[in-house]
Design an enzyme around this catalytic site. Structure first.
Site, PDB file in Angstrom:
ATOM      1  N   ASP A 335       7.528  -2.782   1.383  1.00 48.62           N
ATOM      2  CA  ASP A 335       7.458  -3.412   0.076  1.00 48.62           C
ATOM      3  C   ASP A 335       6.946  -2.391  -0.935  1.00 48.62           C
ATOM      4  O   ASP A 335       6.707  -1.241  -0.580  1.00 48.62           O
ATOM      5  CB  ASP A 335       6.525  -4.637   0.114  1.00 48.62           C
ATOM      6  CG  ASP A 335       5.066  -4.264   0.339  1.00 48.62           C
ATOM      7  OD1 ASP A 335       4.767  -3.060   0.531  1.00 48.62           O
ATOM      8  OD2 ASP A 335       4.219  -5.161   0.317  1.00 48.62           O
ATOM      9  N   ASP A 337       3.828  -2.047  -3.785  1.00 46.36           N
ATOM     10  CA  ASP A 337       2.597  -2.685  -4.252  1.00 46.36           C
ATOM     11  C   ASP A 337       2.146  -2.059  -5.568  1.00 46.36           C
ATOM     12  O   ASP A 337       2.087  -0.844  -5.683  1.00 46.36           O
ATOM     13  CB  ASP A 337       1.479  -2.489  -3.210  1.00 46.36           C
ATOM     14  CG  ASP A 337       1.924  -2.878  -1.810  1.00 46.36           C
ATOM     15  OD1 ASP A 337       2.106  -4.066  -1.572  1.00 46.36           O
ATOM     16  OD2 ASP A 337       2.123  -1.968  -0.960  1.00 46.36           O
ATOM     17  N   ASP A 431       4.757  -6.654  -4.622  1.00 42.01           N
ATOM     18  CA  ASP A 431       3.477  -7.321  -4.864  1.00 42.01           C
ATOM     19  C   ASP A 431       2.881  -6.800  -6.156  1.00 42.01           C
ATOM     20  O   ASP A 431       2.783  -5.585  -6.357  1.00 42.01           O
ATOM     21  CB  ASP A 431       2.474  -7.030  -3.727  1.00 42.01           C
ATOM     22  CG  ASP A 431       2.846  -7.729  -2.431  1.00 42.01           C
ATOM     23  OD1 ASP A 431       3.665  -8.660  -2.463  1.00 42.01           O
ATOM     24  OD2 ASP A 431       2.312  -7.327  -1.381  1.00 42.01           O
TER      25      ASP A 431
HETATM   26  P1  UTP Z   1       1.005  -3.287   2.872  1.00 44.47           P
HETATM   27  O1  UTP Z   1       1.105  -4.404   3.846  1.00 44.47           O
HETATM   28  O2  UTP Z   1       1.993  -3.265   1.766  1.00 44.47           O
HETATM   29  O3  UTP Z   1       1.042  -1.948   3.707  1.00 44.47           O
HETATM   30  O4  UTP Z   1      -0.469  -3.326   2.289  1.00 44.47           O
HETATM   31  P2  UTP Z   1       1.545  -0.486   3.352  1.00 44.47           P
HETATM   32  O5  UTP Z   1       0.532   0.423   3.881  1.00 44.47           O
HETATM   33  O6  UTP Z   1       1.891  -0.375   1.906  1.00 44.47           O
HETATM   34  O7  UTP Z   1       2.802  -0.356   4.256  1.00 44.47           O
HETATM   35  P3  UTP Z   1       4.349  -0.532   3.875  1.00 44.47           P
HETATM   36  O8  UTP Z   1       4.798   0.841   3.523  1.00 44.47           O
HETATM   37  O9  UTP Z   1       4.441  -1.487   2.726  1.00 44.47           O
HETATM   38  O10 UTP Z   1       4.998  -1.034   5.114  1.00 44.47           O
HETATM   39  C1  UTP Z   1      -1.048  -2.292   1.512  1.00 44.47           C
HETATM   40  C2  UTP Z   1      -2.511  -2.481   1.433  1.00 44.47           C
HETATM   41  O11 UTP Z   1      -2.820  -3.628   0.671  1.00 44.47           O
HETATM   42  C3  UTP Z   1      -3.722  -4.450   1.337  1.00 44.47           C
HETATM   43  C4  UTP Z   1      -3.564  -4.139   2.803  1.00 44.47           C
HETATM   44  O12 UTP Z   1      -4.765  -4.358   3.482  1.00 44.47           O
HETATM   45  C5  UTP Z   1      -3.162  -2.695   2.807  1.00 44.47           C
HETATM   46  O13 UTP Z   1      -4.296  -1.891   2.914  1.00 44.47           O
HETATM   47  N1  UTP Z   1      -3.384  -5.866   1.063  1.00 44.47           N
HETATM   48  C6  UTP Z   1      -2.127  -6.325   1.288  1.00 44.47           C
HETATM   49  C7  UTP Z   1      -4.350  -6.697   0.567  1.00 44.47           C
HETATM   50  O14 UTP Z   1      -5.482  -6.273   0.342  1.00 44.47           O
HETATM   51  N2  UTP Z   1      -4.036  -8.007   0.328  1.00 44.47           N
HETATM   52  C8  UTP Z   1      -2.791  -8.518   0.555  1.00 44.47           C
HETATM   53  O15 UTP Z   1      -2.545  -9.711   0.303  1.00 44.47           O
HETATM   54  C9  UTP Z   1      -1.809  -7.648   1.043  1.00 44.47           C
HETATM   55 MN    MN Z   2       3.218  -1.785   0.899  1.00 42.51          MN
END
Ligand code: UTP
Ligand code: MN
Length: 507
Positions: A335, A337, A431
């Site tokens: 995803d 973020d 997100d």
């Molecule tokens: P991700 O699940 O997007 O992982 O969460 P990532 O490392 O970016 O991996 P890929 O590349 O998308 O597969 C990113 C960070 O955001 C935090 C997670 O703990 C992680 O450290 N997070 C995610 C939150 O704090 N709250 C959420 O609701 C979702």
């Molecule tokens: Mn991510």
């Protein structure tokens, strides 16, 4: 039903960030060259931007005007021959006064933290001795127990073993054993941080978190090149189904387990009306084939450009930062973020709704749910609870050619209109997190990941410092007060940890 509106024409972007943001050099006598060998492209890019932000001049290509050559985990001989290969010219002897300084990363780190070039001392210079080999044993013995005390690059030397440990961890999680999963994750994370390839079982014995079951697995891989247990698990129907089901947006281990017990084996089994799907899961299934394709960095940057332009239309100086795996240097992710913030809290109120309405109006919004801000109380124990105002969306990203086309395009999600011809967009998970300015450094740290790095940071804070850390703040639970910070560097310092740059948080 939403009406598809024509997309705004894509603005042509300025030059690449490293070129566009580089201020003119504050230190005319210093021109740095970073050696990519063993450093990697991502880290080199990160260090380049860091130095440029601090007013240093950084040469992309090696040339005669370079004054400081900086490398990591290389010997002097390594660097000299690397430069020779790159330039095709022999380098001058290092004793030559006119030669550039050939330095270890320590010179760079010290200069960056001081904000000016430190004078070169003997300890900064690379020696001609071959590095690591001789002290690998010491490295093994001195691996720090918490992942946040280590540097874990994106690419490492032990993926043959860590891939297997991750399969075992996943299988444990699928069987409901979080504790066993964590054991495998910890061992895997330790191996990712090693600056060399593990060669013998004897070496593995010295490693923290790598005993017991993990040690047996490591031994088998080192001796046999394979792990029978992992191979056996991977071909099990339960493992394969759980992997499939948990890869659907909105489906966690517990839901997948329940469905598996109810006989679900493939995606089409989920069409059974007896299964009550949430709207999120329905969207996850509808867009499954798009969402299982990794998001590339280029796609992530296109999403960023579109949303950033819209945000700046509302309030010009809203700050939006890409976090998650991409900030750690990954070239693809599941995803994208983003964090959104502004020094003035008033500028943030209603901003998420505005972005959501804008995405909807443009036909970009295939699915979303938002979470309102909840006040996160500091707990006795550290918690990863995240109470920021967040939008979890599936974004219809227009194809490159449709963005560039003169005519502009309409994004028409499946099912809304029968669209003739090939689809002009793909679904991408996005997100969006809105954070108050004073919480921004904590949110940035919390959303950059990796998940294991975050877990370890919180565990370290709690067990070693008696402080509770989450993505809103750092709390002293005894004195019942929060400890402010203005940057990620601040937070590491408050915790008594050496700063770990994002590209080294791939624990
Ligand atoms: P991700 O699940 O997007 O992982 O969460 P990532 O490392 O970016 O991996 P890929 O590349 O998308 O597969 C990113 C960070 O955001 C935090 C997670 O703990 C992680 O450290 N997070 C995610 C939150 O704090 N709250 C959420 O609701 C979702
Ligand atoms: Mn991510």
């Amino acid at each position: 039903m939403m009406f598809p509106l024509p997309l705004k024409r894509r603005k042509r972007e300025a030059a690449s960030p490293t070129e566009s943001v580089a201020p003119s050099s504050l230190f005319p006598d210093v021109r740095i060259f970073l050696v990519e060998r063993r450093m990697g492209t991502a880290r080199r890019g990160f260090l380049t931007s860091l130095a440029q932000r601090k007013g240093f001049s950084v040469a992309h290509e090696y040339s005669g005007d370079v004054t400081h050559v900086v490398s990591e985990q290389n010997s002097l001989t390594d660097v000299l021959s690397w430069i020779e290969r790159k330039t095709g010219k022999p380098t001058q002897s290092p004793e030559d006064q006119e030669s550039p300084h050939i330095l270890d990363i320590s010179w760079f780190t010290e200069s960056m933290s001081l904000g000016k070039p430190v004078s070169v001392e003997a300890r900064h210079r690379l020696g001609s001795l071959e590095p690591p080999e001789s002290n690998e044993k010491d490295v093994l013995l001195s691996v720090a127990p918490y992942a946040c005390q280590r540097q874990t690059p994106l690419t490492h030397h032990n993926s043959e073993i860590t891939d297997v440990l991750e399969i075992l961890g996943k299988a444990a999680a699928f069987q409901g054993s979080e504790a066993r999963c964590l054991g495998f994750t910890r061992a895997s994370s330790v191996l990712k941080s090693l600056p060399f390839k593990l060669q013998s079982t004897q070496e593995a014995k010295n490693l923290v978190w790598c005993g017991g079951h993990c040690q047996a697995v490591i031994q088998e891989i080192l001796e046999d090149g394979r792990c029978h247990e992992a191979e056996g698990l991977q071909i099990r129907e339960q493992y394969q189904c759980m992997e499939l089901l948990t890869s659907i947006f909105g489906v966690g281990v517990r839901t997948a387990e329940r469905w598996y017990k109810d006989g679900v084996r493939k995606l089409s089994d989920l069409e059974d009306p007896k299964l009550k799907l949430t709207a999120e899961q329905r969207a996850g299934i509808d867009h499954y084939s798009d969402l299982k394709q990794p998001v590339t960095r280029e796609e992530a940057e296109r999403v960023e450009r579109l949303i950033k332009d819209a945000l700046h239309g509302f309030t010009p100086d809203l700050k939006m930062t890409m976090t998650g795996g991409f900030r750690r240097g990954k070239q693809q992710g599941h995803d994208v973020d983003f964090l959104i913030t502004h020094p003035d809290e008033g500028a943030l109120s209603g901003v998420l709704k505005k972005v959501v309405d804008w995405m909807d109006g443009q036909g970009f919004l295939l699915y979303h749910h938002t979470k309102v801000r909840s006040h996160v109380q500091p707990r006795r124990r550290s918690t990863h609870m995240d109470g920021h105002e967040t939008c979890y969306a599936i974004f219809a990203l227009p194809n490159l050619d449709s963005l560039d086309s003169e005519a502009g395009v309409s994004v028409v999600p499946d099912g809304d209109f029968p669209s003739p011809g090939p689809r002009t967009w793909r679904a991408v998970r996005v997100d969006l997190v809105v954070t108050p300015y004073d919480e921004y450094p904590f949110a940035l740290l919390g959303w950059t990941g990796s998940k294991h790095f975050e877990r370890e940071l919180r565990r370290f804070s709690w067990h070693e410092k008696n402080l509770s850390l989450n993505s809103h703040g750092l709390y002293n639970t005894e004195k019942k007060c929060s400890i402010p910070a203005t940057s990620e560097e601040d937070i590491f310092e408050l915790l008594g940890l050496q700063y770990v740059p994002p590209s080294y948080r791939n624990a």
